[in-house]
Design an enzyme around this catalytic site. Structure first.
Site, PDB file in Angstrom:
ATOM      1  N   LYS A 139      -6.350  36.307  13.691  1.00  0.00           N
ATOM      2  CA  LYS A 139      -5.385  37.313  14.182  1.00  0.00           C
ATOM      3  C   LYS A 139      -4.523  37.819  13.025  1.00  0.00           C
ATOM      4  O   LYS A 139      -4.218  39.005  12.933  1.00  0.00           O
ATOM      5  CB  LYS A 139      -4.481  36.700  15.269  1.00  0.00           C
ATOM      6  CG  LYS A 139      -5.243  36.213  16.490  1.00  0.00           C
ATOM      7  CD  LYS A 139      -4.324  35.502  17.468  1.00  0.00           C
ATOM      8  CE  LYS A 139      -3.833  34.158  16.986  1.00  0.00           C
ATOM      9  NZ  LYS A 139      -4.850  33.116  16.832  1.00  0.00           N
ATOM     10  N   GLN A 191      -1.895  31.734  19.038  1.00  0.00           N
ATOM     11  CA  GLN A 191      -2.854  30.942  19.827  1.00  0.00           C
ATOM     12  C   GLN A 191      -3.977  31.843  20.368  1.00  0.00           C
ATOM     13  O   GLN A 191      -4.350  32.791  19.713  1.00  0.00           O
ATOM     14  CB  GLN A 191      -2.155  30.179  20.968  1.00  0.00           C
ATOM     15  CG  GLN A 191      -1.226  29.061  20.493  1.00  0.00           C
ATOM     16  CD  GLN A 191       0.140  29.534  20.068  1.00  0.00           C
ATOM     17  OE1 GLN A 191       0.818  30.235  20.801  1.00  0.00           O
ATOM     18  NE2 GLN A 191       0.574  29.146  18.884  1.00  0.00           N
ATOM     19  N   GLY A 251      -0.419  29.360  12.803  1.00  0.00           N
ATOM     20  CA  GLY A 251      -0.571  29.477  11.351  1.00  0.00           C
ATOM     21  C   GLY A 251      -1.500  30.650  11.113  1.00  0.00           C
ATOM     22  O   GLY A 251      -2.667  30.598  11.492  1.00  0.00           O
ATOM     23  N   HIS A 252      -0.978  31.728  10.567  1.00  0.00           N
ATOM     24  CA  HIS A 252      -1.769  32.939  10.381  1.00  0.00           C
ATOM     25  C   HIS A 252      -1.973  33.182   8.883  1.00  0.00           C
ATOM     26  O   HIS A 252      -1.003  33.341   8.142  1.00  0.00           O
ATOM     27  CB  HIS A 252      -1.075  34.133  11.056  1.00  0.00           C
ATOM     28  CG  HIS A 252      -0.994  33.986  12.555  1.00  0.00           C
ATOM     29  ND1 HIS A 252      -0.455  34.945  13.368  1.00  0.00           N
ATOM     30  CD2 HIS A 252      -1.415  32.999  13.383  1.00  0.00           C
ATOM     31  CE1 HIS A 252      -0.544  34.543  14.637  1.00  0.00           C
ATOM     32  NE2 HIS A 252      -1.111  33.357  14.658  1.00  0.00           N
ATOM     33  N   ASP A 273      -6.751  30.504  15.936  1.00  0.00           N
ATOM     34  CA  ASP A 273      -7.335  30.562  14.587  1.00  0.00           C
ATOM     35  C   ASP A 273      -8.535  31.498  14.485  1.00  0.00           C
ATOM     36  O   ASP A 273      -9.461  31.253  13.710  1.00  0.00           O
ATOM     37  CB  ASP A 273      -7.741  29.149  14.111  1.00  0.00           C
ATOM     38  CG  ASP A 273      -6.569  28.204  14.113  1.00  0.00           C
ATOM     39  OD1 ASP A 273      -5.430  28.668  13.920  1.00  0.00           O
ATOM     40  OD2 ASP A 273      -6.793  26.995  14.316  1.00  0.00           O
TER      41      ASP A 273
HETATM   42  P1  GDP Z   1      -5.140  33.020  13.083  1.00  0.00           P
HETATM   43  O1  GDP Z   1      -4.315  31.853  13.497  1.00  0.00           O
HETATM   44  O2  GDP Z   1      -5.875  33.628  14.232  1.00  0.00           O
HETATM   45  O3  GDP Z   1      -4.392  34.045  12.292  1.00  0.00           O
HETATM   46  O4  GDP Z   1      -6.281  32.441  12.118  1.00  0.00           O
HETATM   47  P2  GDP Z   1      -6.064  31.389  10.914  1.00  0.00           P
HETATM   48  O5  GDP Z   1      -5.485  32.093   9.768  1.00  0.00           O
HETATM   49  O6  GDP Z   1      -5.390  30.154  11.392  1.00  0.00           O
HETATM   50  O7  GDP Z   1      -7.554  30.957  10.655  1.00  0.00           O
HETATM   51  C1  GDP Z   1      -8.532  31.874  10.268  1.00  0.00           C
HETATM   52  C2  GDP Z   1      -9.134  31.389   8.953  1.00  0.00           C
HETATM   53  O8  GDP Z   1     -10.281  32.140   8.648  1.00  0.00           O
HETATM   54  C3  GDP Z   1      -8.217  31.583   7.762  1.00  0.00           C
HETATM   55  O9  GDP Z   1      -8.468  30.575   6.819  1.00  0.00           O
HETATM   56  C4  GDP Z   1      -8.629  32.943   7.208  1.00  0.00           C
HETATM   57  O10 GDP Z   1      -8.353  33.102   5.832  1.00  0.00           O
HETATM   58  C5  GDP Z   1     -10.098  32.875   7.441  1.00  0.00           C
HETATM   59  N1  GDP Z   1     -10.763  34.148   7.697  1.00  0.00           N
HETATM   60  C6  GDP Z   1     -10.345  35.198   8.445  1.00  0.00           C
HETATM   61  N2  GDP Z   1     -11.333  36.116   8.539  1.00  0.00           N
HETATM   62  C7  GDP Z   1     -12.376  35.634   7.844  1.00  0.00           C
HETATM   63  C8  GDP Z   1     -13.699  36.097   7.591  1.00  0.00           C
HETATM   64  O11 GDP Z   1     -14.131  37.150   8.057  1.00  0.00           O
HETATM   65  N3  GDP Z   1     -14.502  35.290   6.848  1.00  0.00           N
HETATM   66  C9  GDP Z   1     -14.084  34.110   6.332  1.00  0.00           C
HETATM   67  N4  GDP Z   1     -14.952  33.393   5.605  1.00  0.00           N
HETATM   68  N5  GDP Z   1     -12.851  33.642   6.550  1.00  0.00           N
HETATM   69  C10 GDP Z   1     -12.012  34.388   7.299  1.00  0.00           C
HETATM   70  P1  IMO Z   2      -2.712  30.181  15.937  1.00  0.00           P
HETATM   71  O1  IMO Z   2      -1.704  31.241  16.290  1.00  0.00           O
HETATM   72  C1  IMO Z   2      -5.007  26.668  17.050  1.00  0.00           C
HETATM   73  C2  IMO Z   2      -3.199  24.008  20.007  1.00  0.00           C
HETATM   74  C3  IMO Z   2      -2.864  22.606  19.548  1.00  0.00           C
HETATM   75  C4  IMO Z   2      -3.037  21.862  20.866  1.00  0.00           C
HETATM   76  C5  IMO Z   2      -2.491  22.846  21.895  1.00  0.00           C
HETATM   77  C6  IMO Z   2      -1.036  22.632  22.288  1.00  0.00           C
HETATM   78  O2  IMO Z   2      -2.711  29.804  14.502  1.00  0.00           O
HETATM   79  O3  IMO Z   2      -4.054  30.575  16.446  1.00  0.00           O
HETATM   80  P2  IMO Z   2       1.271  23.043  21.038  1.00  0.00           P
HETATM   81  O4  IMO Z   2       1.773  22.543  19.718  1.00  0.00           O
HETATM   82  O5  IMO Z   2       1.209  24.521  21.141  1.00  0.00           O
HETATM   83  O6  IMO Z   2       1.973  22.423  22.199  1.00  0.00           O
HETATM   84  O7  IMO Z   2      -0.240  22.483  21.107  1.00  0.00           O
HETATM   85  O8  IMO Z   2      -2.625  24.126  21.306  1.00  0.00           O
HETATM   86  N1  IMO Z   2      -2.622  25.088  19.188  1.00  0.00           N
HETATM   87  C7  IMO Z   2      -3.318  25.829  18.328  1.00  0.00           C
HETATM   88  N2  IMO Z   2      -4.600  25.742  17.928  1.00  0.00           N
HETATM   89  N3  IMO Z   2      -4.239  27.680  16.595  1.00  0.00           N
HETATM   90  C8  IMO Z   2      -2.966  27.805  17.023  1.00  0.00           C
HETATM   91  O9  IMO Z   2      -2.193  28.873  16.711  1.00  0.00           O
HETATM   92  C9  IMO Z   2      -2.434  26.825  17.891  1.00  0.00           C
HETATM   93  N4  IMO Z   2      -1.234  26.640  18.460  1.00  0.00           N
HETATM   94  C10 IMO Z   2      -1.359  25.583  19.268  1.00  0.00           C
HETATM   95  O10 IMO Z   2      -3.769  22.164  18.569  1.00  0.00           O
HETATM   96  O11 IMO Z   2      -4.398  21.665  21.151  1.00  0.00           O
HETATM   97 MG    MG Z   3      -4.059  29.832  12.977  1.00  0.00          MG
END
Ligand code: GDP
Ligand code: IMO
Ligand code: MG
Length: 422
Positions: free
Chosen positions: A16, A222, A40-41, A13
Site C-alpha cells: 500500500k 492492514q 509498516g509501509h 503488507d
Molecule cells: P504495506 O504495509 O502494504 O505498505 O507493505 P509493506 O511495505 O509492509 O510490505 C511490502 C514489501 O514489499 C516492502 O518490503 C516493499 O518494499 C516491497 N515491495 C512492494 N512492491 C514490490 C514489488 O513489486 N516487488 C518487490 N520485489 N517488492 C515490492
Molecule cells: P500494514 O499496514 C500485516 C496483524 C498482526 C496480527 C493482527 C492484529 O503494514 O499492512 P494488531 O497489532 O493490529 O492488534 O495485530 O494484525 N497486523 C498486520 N499484519 N501488516 C500490518 O499493517 C498489520 N497490522 C496488524 O500481525 O496478526
Molecule cells: Mg506493512
C-alpha cells in the site's frame, strides 16, 4: 471523481505504501484513515528507503498535504520520532496535520496488549504488541483521550489520571508493570510545542478540499482480511481497513467514495496467527520468502506464504467496493515452472466462493486451484503490460477474469519507478 481509496485486500503488507507514494503526485491530500503504528509501509525511490508507521505515504511529495484522520490511534512518542527522523533525512513535514478527534495511544496500552495476549495463551492473535487493541478498547469504552484533549493541560491531566488508575488496576491483576501518571503527563505535554499547530479539524479540511475539487487519496493500513468486521475474526486487528470505513474514519460524506484501489500481492502472505487456506510450506514458499524479503516491516517476523486467493479478492470486491486492483510483487513469481491461483474453496465437500463467517469453518476450507505456467524472464525493468512475458500476462488476465475486477497497476519491484500502469 476526485477521491481514491487505497486498501489492502489481504492480511496487510500488500505494498500500500509503495502504491500510495507512486500515486501521490496526482493528489493534493493524502489521508491515513485507520490503525496506528501496527502498520509498516515501505517506500523506495532514488536509492532511498523509508519505513513509515504512522505518517501517510504522500509525505514524500512536497505538494501533498498529509493527514492522520480521526479513525487512527496514534502513539504520540512514535509520531514525534517519525517526524524527526523524516526531517533528519531531508523530508519536509510542514504539510502534516492530525485530527483533533484521533485517539492518543499511551505506554499502558502497549503493556495491556502484552497482558491480553499472554492471557489468551494458545489463542493469542499474534498482535504487533503496539497497544492498538487496548487503545481502541478505550475509545469504545468512551474513556479515550484525543488529540484535542492534549491542548487543555488541566482536563488532560484529569482524564489521564483516571485512565492510568484504571489501566494500573487491570495490569496489577496480571502482575504486569504499572505506570506513573505524572511521568506520562510530563512526557506527553512536552510534545505539545512540536505538534500543536498540526492539530486541526480534519473533517472540515478534507470536506473543503473535496468541495474545491482537490484530489484526495485515502491510504488504508492492514487489509480487508484483518478487518474487525469482515476479516478472519477473531484473528484480526481492532479497526476496519475496509473502504466502507473511510467516511466514518475521516468525517466525510460517503458520497465522496467512488473509486477503490485494492492492493494485492501476486501471491499471499500473513503475519500473526489465524487460518490461511492457501498457505504453503515447501521449497516454493521458502524461495518466495527469500526473493520477496517476506519479513514484517514493523516486527521483523517471518511472513507466512501462500498462493494467490481470488475468493479473498471477491470478498474484498463485495465488502469494500474494490473497483480496480494493483498487483504487486509480480517479479517475485519469476522463475517458477508452475503457479497456482485459488478460485474457490471446498468446505466439508461443498464448493463455496465466499469467506465463511466462523474461524472454525474458514480453517476447514481447502483451496481449489487452477494451475498456470510460469515465466523465467526478469521483469523488474519492464515498463508496459505488452512487454511482459506471455505467461505473466496470462497470470494477470486470469486474476481479472476470475474476480471481474480491472487491474490498473502492476508492480515489478519495490522502487517507485518499477511500476506499470495499464
Ligand atoms: P504495506 O504495509 O502494504 O505498505 O507493505 P509493506 O511495505 O509492509 O510490505 C511490502 C514489501 O514489499 C516492502 O518490503 C516493499 O518494499 C516491497 N515491495 C512492494 N512492491 C514490490 C514489488 O513489486 N516487488 C518487490 N520485489 N517488492 C515490492
Ligand atoms: P500494514 O499496514 C500485516 C496483524 C498482526 C496480527 C493482527 C492484529 O503494514 O499492512 P494488531 O497489532 O493490529 O492488534 O495485530 O494484525 N497486523 C498486520 N499484519 N501488516 C500490518 O499493517 C498489520 N497490522 C496488524 O500481525 O496478526
Ligand atoms: Mg506493512
Amino acid at each position: 471523481m476526485n477521491s481514491l481509496v487505497v486498501v489492502g485486500t489481504g492480511w496487510g503488507d500488500e505494498g500500500k505504501g509503495k502504491i500510495t507514494d507512486y500515486l501521490s503526485n496526482k493528489f493534493d491530500v493524502c489521508v491515513r484513515y485507520q490503525g496506528g503504528n501496527n502498520a509498516g509501509h515501505t517506500i523506495k525511490f532514488d536509492n532511498k528507503h523509508f519505513a513509515l508507521n504512522l505518517i501517510p505515504s504522500g509525505i514524500f511529495n512536497p505538494k501533498t498535504i498529509n493527514i492522520l484522520s480521526n479513525g487512527m490511534v496514534i502513539d504520540l512518542s512514535v509520531l514525534v520520532k517519525e517526524i524527526n527522523s523524516l526531517i533528519d533525512q531531508g523530508i519536509n513535514c510542514q504539510n502534516l496535520y492530525i485530527s483533533n478527534r484521533a485517539h492518543i495511544l499511551f505506554p499502558y496500552h502497549i503493556e495491556l496488549d502484552e497482558a491480553f495476549e499472554n492471557l489468551k495463551g494458545d489463542n493469542r492473535v499474534g498482535t504487533t504488541k503496539r497497544g492498538i487493541g487496548p487503545c481502541y478498547i478505550d475509545k469504545y469504552m468512551r474513556i479515550g483521550i484525543r488529540f484535542g484533549d492534549l491542548l487543555n493541560k488541566d482536563s488532560f491531566y484529569e482524564k489521564l489520571s483516571l485512565n492510568v488508575d484504571y489501566a494500573n488496576k487491570i495490569l496489577s491483576l496480571f502482575g504486569n508493570k504499572i505506570f506513573d501518571k505524572d511521568k506520562i503527563f510530563n512526557k506527553y505535554t512536552s510534545y505539545i510545542d512540536t505538534i500543536k499547530s498540526k492539530i486541526i479539524d480534519t473533517s472540515v479540511f478534507i470536506t473543503n478540499s473535496l468541495n474545491e475539487n482537490k484530489n484526495v487519496i485515502f491510504e488504508g493500513a492492514q487489509g480487508i482480511m484483518l478487518c474487525l468486521d469482515h476479516g478472519t475474526y477473531p484473528y484480526v486487528t481492532s479497526s476496519s481497513p475496509s473502504a466502507s470505513s473511510v467516511a466514518l474514519n475521516c468525517g466525510i460524506s460517503p458520497q465522496y467514495i467512488q473509486k477503490v484501489l485494492g492492493i494485492t500481492k501476486a501471491y499471499s502472505t500473513r503475519v500473526g496467527e489465524g487460518a490461511f487456506p492457501t498457505e504453503i510450506f515447501c521449497e516454493t514458499s521458502k524461495k518466495i520468502r527469500k526473493i520477496g524479503n517476506e519479513y514484517g516491516t514493523t516486527t521483523g517476523r517471518e511472513r507466512r506464504i501462500g498462493w494467490l486467493d481470488t475468493v479473498i479478492l471477491k470478498h474484498g470486491k463485495r465488502v469494500s467496493g474494490i473497483t480496480n486492483l494493483a498487483v504487486t510483487l509480480l517479479d517475485v513469481l519469476t522463475g517458477f515452472d508452475k503457479l497456482k491461483i485459488c478460485v474457490a474453496y471446498n468446505l466439508d465437500g461443498k464448493k463455496i466462493e465466499f469467506i465463511p463467517s466462523t474461524i472454525e469453518e474458514f480453517s476447514r476450507c481447502e483451496p481449489i486451484y487452477i494451475e498456470l505456467d510460469g515465466w523465467m524472464e526478469d521483469i523488474t525493468q519492464i515498463k508496459s503490460f505488452d512487454d511482459l512475458p506471455d505467461n505473466a500476462k496470462k497470470y494477470i488476465k486470469t486474476i481479472e477474469l476470475t474476480t471481474g475486477i480491472k487491474i490498473s497497476i502492476i508492480s515489478v519491484g519495490p522502487n517507485r519507478n518499477q511500476t506499470i500502469e495499464i
